[in-house]
Every structure is written in structure tokens, then in C-alpha cells.
Design a protein around this motif. Structure first.
Motif, PDB file in Angstrom:
ATOM      1  N   ARG A  40      -9.224 -19.137 -59.254  1.00 44.64           N
ATOM      2  CA  ARG A  40      -8.723 -20.228 -58.419  1.00 44.64           C
ATOM      3  C   ARG A  40      -8.143 -19.633 -57.143  1.00 44.64           C
ATOM      4  NH1 ARG A  40      -3.168 -22.213 -58.644  1.00 44.64           N
ATOM      5  NH2 ARG A  40      -2.970 -24.171 -57.506  1.00 44.64           N
ATOM      6  N   VAL A  41      -8.492 -20.217 -56.015  1.00 44.03           N
ATOM      7  CA  VAL A  41      -7.907 -19.802 -54.746  1.00 44.03           C
ATOM      8  C   VAL A  41      -6.862 -20.849 -54.368  1.00 44.03           C
ATOM      9  CG1 VAL A  41      -8.323 -19.252 -52.321  1.00 44.03           C
ATOM     10  CG2 VAL A  41     -10.057 -18.685 -54.060  1.00 44.03           C
ATOM     11  N   PRO A  42      -5.568 -20.549 -54.585  1.00 41.81           N
ATOM     12  CA  PRO A  42      -4.535 -21.534 -54.249  1.00 41.81           C
ATOM     13  C   PRO A  42      -4.444 -21.751 -52.748  1.00 41.81           C
ATOM     14  CG  PRO A  42      -3.687 -19.799 -55.709  1.00 41.81           C
ATOM     15  CD  PRO A  42      -5.006 -19.341 -55.177  1.00 41.81           C
ATOM     16  N   GLU A  43      -4.039 -22.936 -52.368  1.00 44.24           N
ATOM     17  CA  GLU A  43      -3.838 -23.219 -50.946  1.00 44.24           C
ATOM     18  C   GLU A  43      -2.673 -22.384 -50.429  1.00 44.24           C
ATOM     19  OE1 GLU A  43      -3.043 -27.026 -47.944  1.00 44.24           O
ATOM     20  OE2 GLU A  43      -3.204 -27.324 -50.114  1.00 44.24           O
ATOM     21  N   SER A  44      -2.883 -21.671 -49.323  1.00 44.12           N
ATOM     22  CA  SER A  44      -1.825 -20.825 -48.769  1.00 44.12           C
ATOM     23  C   SER A  44      -2.178 -20.470 -47.331  1.00 44.12           C
ATOM     24  CB  SER A  44      -1.666 -19.544 -49.597  1.00 44.12           C
ATOM     25  OG  SER A  44      -2.837 -18.754 -49.527  1.00 44.12           O
ATOM     26  N   ASP A  45      -1.206 -19.890 -46.628  1.00 50.81           N
ATOM     27  CA  ASP A  45      -1.489 -19.400 -45.281  1.00 50.81           C
ATOM     28  C   ASP A  45      -2.196 -18.047 -45.383  1.00 50.81           C
ATOM     29  OD1 ASP A  45       0.479 -17.494 -45.903  1.00 50.81           O
ATOM     30  OD2 ASP A  45       2.049 -18.633 -44.895  1.00 50.81           O
ATOM     31  N   ALA A  46      -2.639 -17.522 -44.240  1.00 52.39           N
ATOM     32  CA  ALA A  46      -3.428 -16.292 -44.226  1.00 52.39           C
ATOM     33  C   ALA A  46      -2.645 -15.114 -44.792  1.00 52.39           C
ATOM     34  CB  ALA A  46      -3.887 -15.988 -42.797  1.00 52.39           C
ATOM     35  N   SER A  74     -16.549 -18.800 -62.975  1.00 49.57           N
ATOM     36  CA  SER A  74     -16.658 -19.730 -61.855  1.00 49.57           C
ATOM     37  C   SER A  74     -15.465 -19.541 -60.934  1.00 49.57           C
ATOM     38  CB  SER A  74     -16.697 -21.173 -62.374  1.00 49.57           C
ATOM     39  OG  SER A  74     -15.538 -21.434 -63.161  1.00 49.57           O
ATOM     40  N   TRP A  75     -15.546 -20.173 -59.760  1.00 55.43           N
ATOM     41  CA  TRP A  75     -14.414 -20.108 -58.835  1.00 55.43           C
ATOM     42  C   TRP A  75     -14.314 -21.414 -58.076  1.00 55.43           C
ATOM     43  CZ3 TRP A  75     -14.218 -19.390 -53.241  1.00 55.43           C
ATOM     44  CH2 TRP A  75     -15.469 -19.525 -52.615  1.00 55.43           C
ATOM     45  N   GLY A  76     -13.163 -21.613 -57.448  1.00 60.22           N
ATOM     46  CA  GLY A  76     -12.973 -22.824 -56.679  1.00 60.22           C
ATOM     47  C   GLY A  76     -11.648 -22.812 -55.951  1.00 60.22           C
ATOM     48  N   PHE A  77     -11.555 -23.641 -54.901  1.00 58.56           N
ATOM     49  CA  PHE A  77     -10.327 -23.789 -54.143  1.00 58.56           C
ATOM     50  C   PHE A  77      -9.459 -24.844 -54.823  1.00 58.56           C
ATOM     51  CE2 PHE A  77     -13.464 -22.240 -51.109  1.00 58.56           C
ATOM     52  CZ  PHE A  77     -12.778 -21.206 -50.487  1.00 58.56           C
ATOM     53  N   LEU A 127      -7.974 -10.010 -47.551  1.00 56.26           N
ATOM     54  CA  LEU A 127      -8.822 -11.124 -47.961  1.00 56.26           C
ATOM     55  C   LEU A 127      -8.977 -12.165 -46.862  1.00 56.26           C
ATOM     56  CD1 LEU A 127      -7.496 -11.694 -51.605  1.00 56.26           C
ATOM     57  CD2 LEU A 127      -9.444 -10.310 -50.871  1.00 56.26           C
ATOM     58  N   ALA A 128      -8.027 -12.188 -45.923  1.00 53.67           N
ATOM     59  CA  ALA A 128      -8.018 -13.240 -44.905  1.00 53.67           C
ATOM     60  C   ALA A 128      -8.784 -12.853 -43.645  1.00 53.67           C
ATOM     61  CB  ALA A 128      -6.579 -13.593 -44.541  1.00 53.67           C
ATOM     62  N   ALA A 129      -9.262 -11.608 -43.563  1.00 55.56           N
ATOM     63  CA  ALA A 129      -9.924 -11.154 -42.333  1.00 55.56           C
ATOM     64  C   ALA A 129     -11.296 -11.812 -42.167  1.00 55.56           C
ATOM     65  CB  ALA A 129     -10.073  -9.632 -42.375  1.00 55.56           C
ATOM     66  N   ASN A 169      -0.526 -15.027 -47.210  1.00 55.35           N
ATOM     67  CA  ASN A 169      -0.379 -15.084 -48.674  1.00 55.35           C
ATOM     68  C   ASN A 169      -1.667 -15.453 -49.402  1.00 55.35           C
ATOM     69  OD1 ASN A 169       2.591 -14.615 -48.880  1.00 55.35           O
ATOM     70  ND2 ASN A 169       2.631 -16.441 -47.595  1.00 55.35           N
ATOM     71  N   LEU A 170      -2.797 -15.393 -48.716  1.00 55.01           N
ATOM     72  CA  LEU A 170      -4.070 -15.731 -49.346  1.00 55.01           C
ATOM     73  C   LEU A 170      -4.296 -14.825 -50.562  1.00 55.01           C
ATOM     74  CD1 LEU A 170      -6.657 -17.483 -49.081  1.00 55.01           C
ATOM     75  CD2 LEU A 170      -7.660 -15.568 -47.816  1.00 55.01           C
ATOM     76  N   ARG A 171      -4.663 -15.430 -51.683  1.00 57.79           N
ATOM     77  CA  ARG A 171      -4.763 -14.671 -52.926  1.00 57.79           C
ATOM     78  C   ARG A 171      -5.756 -15.335 -53.866  1.00 57.79           C
ATOM     79  NH1 ARG A 171      -0.366 -17.931 -52.942  1.00 57.79           N
ATOM     80  NH2 ARG A 171       0.159 -19.085 -54.852  1.00 57.79           N
ATOM     81  N   ILE A 172      -6.076 -14.604 -54.923  1.00 60.24           N
ATOM     82  CA  ILE A 172      -6.918 -15.109 -56.004  1.00 60.24           C
ATOM     83  C   ILE A 172      -6.067 -15.197 -57.257  1.00 60.24           C
ATOM     84  CG2 ILE A 172      -8.887 -14.566 -57.492  1.00 60.24           C
ATOM     85  CD1 ILE A 172     -10.124 -13.117 -55.063  1.00 60.24           C
ATOM     86  N   GLU A 173      -6.166 -16.333 -57.949  1.00 59.19           N
ATOM     87  CA  GLU A 173      -5.510 -16.484 -59.244  1.00 59.19           C
ATOM     88  C   GLU A 173      -6.574 -16.344 -60.331  1.00 59.19           C
ATOM     89  OE1 GLU A 173      -2.918 -19.643 -61.970  1.00 59.19           O
ATOM     90  OE2 GLU A 173      -3.994 -20.340 -60.180  1.00 59.19           O
ATOM     91  N   HIS A 174      -6.461 -15.297 -61.130  1.00 59.75           N
ATOM     92  CA  HIS A 174      -7.389 -15.065 -62.243  1.00 59.75           C
ATOM     93  C   HIS A 174      -6.799 -15.747 -63.475  1.00 59.75           C
ATOM     94  CE1 HIS A 174      -9.894 -12.983 -65.177  1.00 59.75           C
ATOM     95  NE2 HIS A 174     -10.620 -12.499 -64.184  1.00 59.75           N
ATOM     96  N   ARG A 175      -7.520 -16.743 -64.024  1.00 59.85           N
ATOM     97  CA  ARG A 175      -6.947 -17.627 -65.034  1.00 59.85           C
ATOM     98  C   ARG A 175      -7.582 -17.464 -66.420  1.00 59.85           C
ATOM     99  NH1 ARG A 175      -4.165 -21.930 -63.462  1.00 59.85           N
ATOM    100  NH2 ARG A 175      -5.058 -23.243 -65.118  1.00 59.85           N
TER     101      ARG A 175
END
Length: 448
Positions: free
Chosen positions: A338-344, A327-330, A280-282, A346-352
Motif C-alpha cells: 500500500r502506498v499511503p497518501e503523503s508528501d514527497a 498486488s499494490w495500490g494507492f 522514491l519521490a524522485a 515522507n513517500l513510503r511503501i507499507e508492506h502488509r
């Protein structure tokens, strides 16, 4: 005896040495509505099964409705002779059950990996998705978070009552996220965590949630999606058992109170290649946006999975931190994704979006299919909520409409399997119609 059987026999024998008082083991598997079914085996017979003896249960156990009844779905249940189907033991899942009065063990079973897998078994559906992703060089890392409510053990006129504070004996009827609530309910929460760990579940953070008697317990991240979903399923079972020991009811019902927040199943997913690079981080996080787009496009057609019953649909009514559109958002908890703040790394998507009572195998399978199709299509998503608070895609909020949207969706049928989609949609349709076959007091009050 092959290596798998040898390891299983060693697992059973080791268990018997550690727990010599255990005479029976529950062999359990999750059905379509998310309930465990199975059989209670004498420990001596379990060792024979581990060595290779046949283990069979009726195929149609998987098709049970929420109340345990069978529905006519195609030729299943009433025109197929109710055949048995082979099951196998899931290695590493034989654990002690310490919430029952008598010593007992439990172990997961599945048709996945047998000579005739049940294509609509939830665990098999997820297994097929993960296998396909693996062939494409995509390896998910997954973590579940589950919210739940504690209620008083006794219902009143069929209605749940607020959990009693063990220190004051008062009802815990004040919604808040205060840390002191964790201390007041520490005896039951601590045992829930320790019991989950005895099941092999890596429990981490405990949170007192906003609702009265509402809590959340998180799990560690796993590079084995099947095991991650196993953890979520087993956690629900053990948590209910521990609550009863402490004279509470633990419920993962999605919306037990209209006036208080519902309970969700939040799923964190990151995707890696064989070398351990975060896909996801590429390329400046371009794959992240493509994955988000795929998830959002598929989401409206997965609503019977994310909100699997009438009550779960109630949760999607605009209460705090629950999206009413795809919808989505940082760092935005109002978003479905939700895209939680993280380094490359551990970049991930949180499905809520999913309710806490959704089937974890199917929720994860649907999320992964959305990510997979998004990466392949390479489309840009709609604007994030951080840029446009009105951004979003409508999704069905009524079960029969949701089933129609899921039933004939070509990409979903391809991703999850056409036969599974047919069976699942008919199960949900009939379950919903059965639920409506009741006239409640309000209906008389309005229309008599």
C-alpha cells in the motif's frame, strides 16, 4: 579498553545505579522461528562481559524449531559438535523488566559484529542487507505496526477463550473497532505501552482492531533498520509479559480464529540518500514504481518468511484487508503493498502481507532486498488495484510449495545469503513436517 567496551561498562554501571535491586539480566537473541533464547547472567558478570570478557552460546540455538527441538540441517546440529559461537552485547538495549515478580534486566545479544558472525542469525542477515544498501547510498527509514489478540489466561480444552472485559466481566466477543474498547481495556493496554517505552520503544497510535480482543500498537519511524526490528521483537516479549500480569494471554498468532481477522505485521519503509532526499519521490515517483515492481516480483519467493508456519498461511484466505495475491495500490488496504497518501518527503511503501508472528529481522530484510532489486532493474510494476481490481501475482499458499519456491531463487540467495536460504528453508520444511505428525479428532471423524 576500547571505546565500545567503555560505553558498555558505563551503560551497565548506570543501570546498576538506577536499579540496585536487580541481581540478574537476561541476555537474549531471536532464533529463526522468532523466539528469544539466551542466558540469565548475574549483574556482576555482565559488567565483566561489557569490559571485554568472552560471551559465547551454542551456534545451533539459532536453528531451534518452533517447539524448541533441533533438526538435522546439513552438518549443523548433529555432525558439527554443537560448537559455541561468540556473541556481543547490543549497546543501548540494557533495560528493566517490570513484568516479572522479581527485579530483572534484559539486554540483546548478537553474533553480528563479532569475529565470526553466524550467517543464518536473523539479526545478522538484516545487518548485512543494511550494510550493502548503505554502500550503495540507500538509507531506509522504517516503522513497524503489530496486531495482536488478547485472550483469557486460561485455555479451555486447549482452545483460547475470549478476553474478559475488565469492567463488565463479559467476554469481549463482539468484533468492532469502537474507541470504547480502548477505554475498557485501558489498564492492560496502558501498561503495555509504558512497558514498551521502558524498553526504549517509541510506541505511538493504539487501535482497537476488528477482531474480538484484537488491538494494534504502532511504533515511531526510525532511520536505523536494526533498531526498528529490535523494537518489534522486544515489544512482543514485553506485551506477553504484561498480559500475564493482568490475567490475559497476548498472542501474535497470525490466525487464531477462522471466523475473525488475522493479525498482521505491517512495515512502512521509505528510502533516502545521504543528503536526506527521498529516493522514491524522485523523477515523478518513477523509483517508487520500480521499487514496487521489485518487491512484487520477489514476494512469491519470500512466503516462508512472511507466513512462517501452517497457521500463518491460514491468514491468507481472503479475509478483510489481507491480500491473496501479490498486488499494490494507492491508499488500498486490500493490497500487499500500500502506498499511503503523503508528501514527497515522507513517500513510503507499507508492506502488509507478513503475519504478526513472522520474524521482524527477516521480514524487513526480505522487503529491502525486493526494493533494492527493483530500483536496480528499473522495471514498471503490474497495474495497481486502483486501476484493475484483478491485478496481482500468485504466490504459494502451502508451506512445502513455498519452501521450494524460495530454496533455489537466485536473486533471493544473493540478496539474503545462500547459506541462510539453505538453512532457513530446511528449518521450515522440517518444522512443517513435524507439525503434521499428529492425528486430530477431525481426521478420525472424517476417515475412521
Amino acid at each position: 579498553m576500547d571505546a565500545v567496551c567503555s560505553d558498555l561498562v558505563a551503560e551497565v554501571r548506570g543501570f546498576r545505579q538506577r536499579f540496585p535491586d536487580v541481581r540478574y539480566v537476561d541476555l537474549i537473541s531471536l532464533d529463526i522461528p522468532g523466539h528469544f533464547y539466551g542466558k540469565r547472567y548475574p549483574i556482576e558478570m555482565l559488567e565483566k562481559v561489557a569490559a571485554g570478557s568472552a560471551l559465547k552460546l551454542p551456534q545451533n540455538c539459532v536453528l531451534l524449531g518452533t517447539q524448541g527441538g533441533l533438526f538435522k540441517i546439513g552438518d549443523y546440529c548433529f555432525n558439527d559438535g554443537d560448537p559455541d559461537a561468540p556473541r556481543r552485547l547490543v549497546p543501548g538495549t540494557l533495560k528493566i523488566v517490570n513484568w516479572e515478580k522479581q527485579p530483572l534486566g534484559q539486554m540483546l545479544i548478537t553474533s553480528s559484529g563479532t569475529e565470526k558472525p553466524i550467517v543464518f542469525e536473523p539479526r545478522e542477515v538484516l545487518a548485512q542487507v543494511l550494510e550493502r544498501l548503505g554502500r550503495k547510498g540507500i538509507f531506509p527509514v522504517v516503522a513497524f505496526e503489530l496486531e495482536f489478540y488478547l485472550f483469557d489466561r486460561q485455555l479451555r480444552d486447549g482452545l483460547p477463550q475470549f478476553a474478559r472485559d475488565p469492567l463488565t466481566e463479559d467476554a469481549d466477543d463482539q468484533p468492532n473497532m469502537h474507541i470504547e474498547r480502548l477505554s475498557r481495556f485501558a489498564p492492560v493496554l496502558d501498561e503495555m505501552v509504558e512497558t514498551a517505552r521502558a524498553q526504549g520503544i517509541d510506541t505511538t497510535v493504539i487501535t482497537a482492531e476488528l477482531g474480538p480482543g484484537q488491538f494494534e500498537i504502532n511504533f515511531g519511524h526510525l532511520d536505523d533498520g536494526l533498531r526498528a526490528a529490535d523494537w518489534a521483537a522486544l515489544f512482543c516479549r514485553s506485551t506477553r509479559g504484561v498480559a500475564m500480569k493482568h490475567n490475559y494471554r497476548a498472542s501474535f498468532m497470525a490466525k487464531p480464529y477462522l471466523q475473525h481477522p488475522g493479525s498482521g505485521m505491517h512495515v512502512h519503509v521509505s528510502l533516502y540518500d545521504e543528503a536526506g532526499n527521498n529516493l522514491l519521490a524522485a523523477n515523478g515517483q518513477r523509483p517508487l514504481r520500480h521499487a514496487v515492481a521489485g518487491c512484487l516480483e520477489l514476494l512469491p519467493h519470500c512466503m516462508p518468511i512472511f507466513a512462517p508456519n501452517h497457521n500463518a498461511m491460514r491468514r491468507l484466505s481472503g479475509t478483510v484487508n489481507v491480500a491473496t495475491r501479490a498486488s499494490w495500490g494507492f491508499e488500498d488496504r486490500d493490497a500487499c503493498l500500500r502506498v499511503p497518501e503523503s508528501d514527497a518527503k515522507n513517500l513510503r511503501i507499507e508492506h502488509r502481507l507478513a503475519g504478526a508472528d513472522a520474524n521482524p529481522y527477516l521480514v524487513l530484510a526480505a522487503i529491502l532486498v525486493g526494493l533494492e532489486q527493483g530500483l536496480e532493474a528499473g522495471r514498471e510494476p503490474i497495474a495497481p488495484l486502483n486501476e484493475d481490481r484483478g491485478s496481482g501475482i500468485d504466490f504459494p499458499l502451502e508451506m512445502l510449495e513455498a519452501v521450494r519456491s524460495m530454496q533455489n531463487h537466485a536473486q533471493l540467495r544473493e540478496g539474503l545469503g545462500a547459506e541462510f536460504v539453505n538453512v532457513y528453508c530446511e528449518n521450515k520444511r522440517q518444522d512443517h513436517l513435524a507439525f503434521l505428525q499428529d492425528i486430530n479428532a477431525r481426521e478420525y471423524r472424517w476417515y475412521l
